[in-house]
Every structure is written in C-alpha cells, then in structure tokens.
Design a protein around this motif. Structure first.
Motif, PDB file in Angstrom:
ATOM      1  N   ASN A 287       0.832  -1.203   0.000  1.00 62.50           N
ATOM      2  CA  ASN A 287       0.000   0.000   0.000  1.00 62.50           C
ATOM      3  C   ASN A 287       0.869   1.258   0.000  1.00 62.50           C
ATOM      4  OD1 ASN A 287      -2.690   1.299   0.301  1.00 62.50           O
ATOM      5  ND2 ASN A 287      -1.839   1.967   2.256  1.00 62.50           N
ATOM      6  N   ASP A 288       1.869   1.296   0.888  1.00 60.25           N
ATOM      7  CA  ASP A 288       2.746   2.464   0.966  1.00 60.25           C
ATOM      8  C   ASP A 288       3.586   2.615  -0.298  1.00 60.25           C
ATOM      9  OD1 ASP A 288       1.740   3.031   3.434  1.00 60.25           O
ATOM     10  OD2 ASP A 288       3.450   2.240   4.557  1.00 60.25           O
ATOM     11  N   HIS A 291       1.462   4.266  -2.981  1.00 61.03           N
ATOM     12  CA  HIS A 291       1.332   5.691  -2.693  1.00 61.03           C
ATOM     13  C   HIS A 291       2.634   6.421  -2.998  1.00 61.03           C
ATOM     14  CE1 HIS A 291      -2.678   6.105  -1.024  1.00 61.03           C
ATOM     15  NE2 HIS A 291      -2.496   5.002  -0.317  1.00 61.03           N
ATOM     16  N   GLY A 294       2.990   7.423  -6.412  1.00 60.10           N
ATOM     17  CA  GLY A 294       2.039   8.414  -6.885  1.00 60.10           C
ATOM     18  C   GLY A 294       0.832   7.827  -7.567  1.00 60.10           C
ATOM     19  N   VAL A 296      -2.919   6.495  -7.707  1.00 63.03           N
ATOM     20  CA  VAL A 296      -4.163   6.813  -6.969  1.00 63.03           C
ATOM     21  C   VAL A 296      -5.104   5.624  -7.074  1.00 63.03           C
ATOM     22  CG1 VAL A 296      -6.103   8.372  -6.820  1.00 63.03           C
ATOM     23  CG2 VAL A 296      -3.878   9.249  -7.530  1.00 63.03           C
TER      24      VAL A 296
END
Length: 296
Positions: A287-288, A291, A294, A296
């Motif tokens: 998940n990180d 993110h 970048g 979405v």
C-alpha cells in the motif's frame, strides 16, 4: 502497474508516464545470490568499508582454492546455497570442505556462518525487511518501517545439529514446535514470526539502543556498493527510469554485538500471506509503495 516478469528495454521505452513496472532495468541481477558476495569481495579487496556488513562469501567454482585455504586456516562452518535457489531449497550447513565437494564444480554460494547470533528468549532469529528503490541515478531508496523476525523453534545450542538453527521458515515449518503467529498483535511475541515493533522493544528492554539506525545504515551501504553496477546496467534506458521501481526483501542477522549482517537481497520478495502478521506487514508495504509511486 505491470507487476511480474521483467519487460524488455523496448517495452520499457514504450511505457506511458502513468504506467509503472516493478523492475528497474538491470536490477534483477541482485536476485542472484552470487552477486552480493562477488560485489562485496571486490569492494573489500579495495579496502572499502561498504562491504563490512556482508559475511565473507565464496562463489564456486571460481573461488574453490580460496575457500579451501580459508578452511585450512580454521575458517567455517559455512552455509551453502544454490546460486539461483529460492524458498530455502538446497540450503545446508557445512563444517568440512572436502576435495570431493570442490570437484563437483557446481555453481554455489558458500557464506561464512555467523556462529554468535543475537538471541531473544534464547532463540536465534533473522529479520525480513523491505526496501523500495525508485531510482538508481541518483540512487533513491526507502526502507520500510515494518517487517518481521523469523525465529527458530528451539533455543540456540551449539551442541545440537546446526540445521536446527537455520531461520528460514521452509526449514522450521517441519519442526514439531513450529507455530505461525496467530495474531498480528504488536504487544507480545508469539510463534515463529514476530512483528518488528516487538523486536525493537525487546532490544530497548535489554538496553540496546540505536540498533535500528545501524541496520538502516548497513542496508544503505550495500545499495551504495551496488550503485556503479546498477548505473551501468541501466544505461541506455535511463530516460525510462521514472516508469520503473524495485521492491527488495532484505534478510538481516544480528550478531551478539548487535552488528547487522546482510545475508541476502531478493528482488522478487514473496507477497503471499500465511498468517495475520503477513497480511498486516505485506499489505502495509505494498500500500505504501503504491502511494510512494504516486498511484491513486
């Protein structure tokens, strides 16, 4: 996101700005167990301190004479790994270096075995940590705050067969005392896998501070050590680097002086889950990472 087998340079060059691929060009060579040892030996021979956290490694058959000489000087025991092995396949401990073994002429990695590991609750353990690399030139890496420790099922006892003290889960899962963590709780240790937060609290409880910083420094040094190789490997597709990234699984062992030893780098770490702890840690890592890229 194209997640899986490496794309060709031509395919990478066609990626759009919104498309990402989980292989930096040329970085798959780090998945080969021999690469870490070979690059570390090169730096050590030049007097570089960047390789100080990599155990002495011999790659057979080319280093057979050096391994034999080291053994005759009292070196060993050693841990032997197939160059392209995964999931613990073919790993074994070796206390004697025989002529018959050297004459097999197989591609093997022979690594100095760390005889004085740091123990928790009397048991040997190693750490599985995660590093995201989003650029090799300039080198840009991110060490994830989560991870876990893999523990042996029995207390560390040098009089017992050393195979009992190989932390790899593929060895330990056959032990009658093996138990996966039944909960992802960070409040108490359980089973053969502990959350890194529990382990860090245990270090502090023992009065050992600054261990996490030492581990991060050791990991960073190893990636700097590879920088020249990686820059060369990705030459010609540098313009497409912004479309590529790599996620590494790093295996770290601490000795009884709390010195970190980097045992292995895996450019295709398993994202499979077999326990609530796996789900918590690996979901957070992925998940990180998305993110960070970048997405979405």
């Amino acid at each position: 996101v194209a997640w899986g087998s490496s794309l060709s340079s031509e395919e990478i060059s066609r990626l759009k700005p919104s498309q990402k691929h989980n292989h930096l060009p040329g970085w798959d060579s780090l998945n080969n167990k021999a690469t870490l040892g070979e690059v570390a030996r090169t730096h050590s021979s030049r007097g570089s301190s960047l390789a100080d956290n990599v155990p002495l490694t011999f790659v057979l058959p080319q280093h057979a004479d050096e391994l034999l000489a080291h053994h005759r000087r009292g070196g060993g025991p050693y841990i032997v790994k197939p160059v392209g092995g995964t999931r613990g396949k073919g790993i074994r401990l070796m206390t004697e270096v025989s002529d018959a073994f050297l004459k097999e002429r197989r591609r093997l990695v022979v690594q100095q075995y760390i005889m004085n590991p740091h123990l928790l609750q009397g048991r040997k353990y190693d750490l599985r940590l995660y590093v995201a690399v989003t650029s090799s030139d300039p080198l840009r890496l991110y060490i994830h705050e989560q991870g876990y420790g893999r523990f042996c099922s029995e207390e560390y006892d040098l009089s017992r067969p050393q195979d009992l003290h190989i932390t790899n889960s593929n060895f330990q899962k056959f032990h009658e005392l093996y138990a996966l963590s039944g909960s992802s709780s960070r409040t108490r240790p359980a089973g053969n896998k502990w959350h890194i937060d529990i382990i860090r609290r245990e270090w502090e409880r023992e009065g050992n501070r600054g261990v996490w910083e030492r581990i991060k420094t050791a990991i960073t040094k190893v990636f700097i050590m590879f920088k020249v190789l990686l820059k060369f490997s990705s030459r010609g597709v540098a313009a497409s680097q912004s479309s590529c990234f790599s996620l590494f699984g790093i295996d770290v062992l601490l000795d009884d002086q709390l010195k970190p030893w980097l045992l292995e780098l895996n450019s295709l770490p398993s994202t499979g889950t077999s326990s609530p702890l796996d789900i918590e840690v690996k979901t957070s890592v992925i998940n990180d990472l998305l993110h960070l890229l970048g997405l979405v």
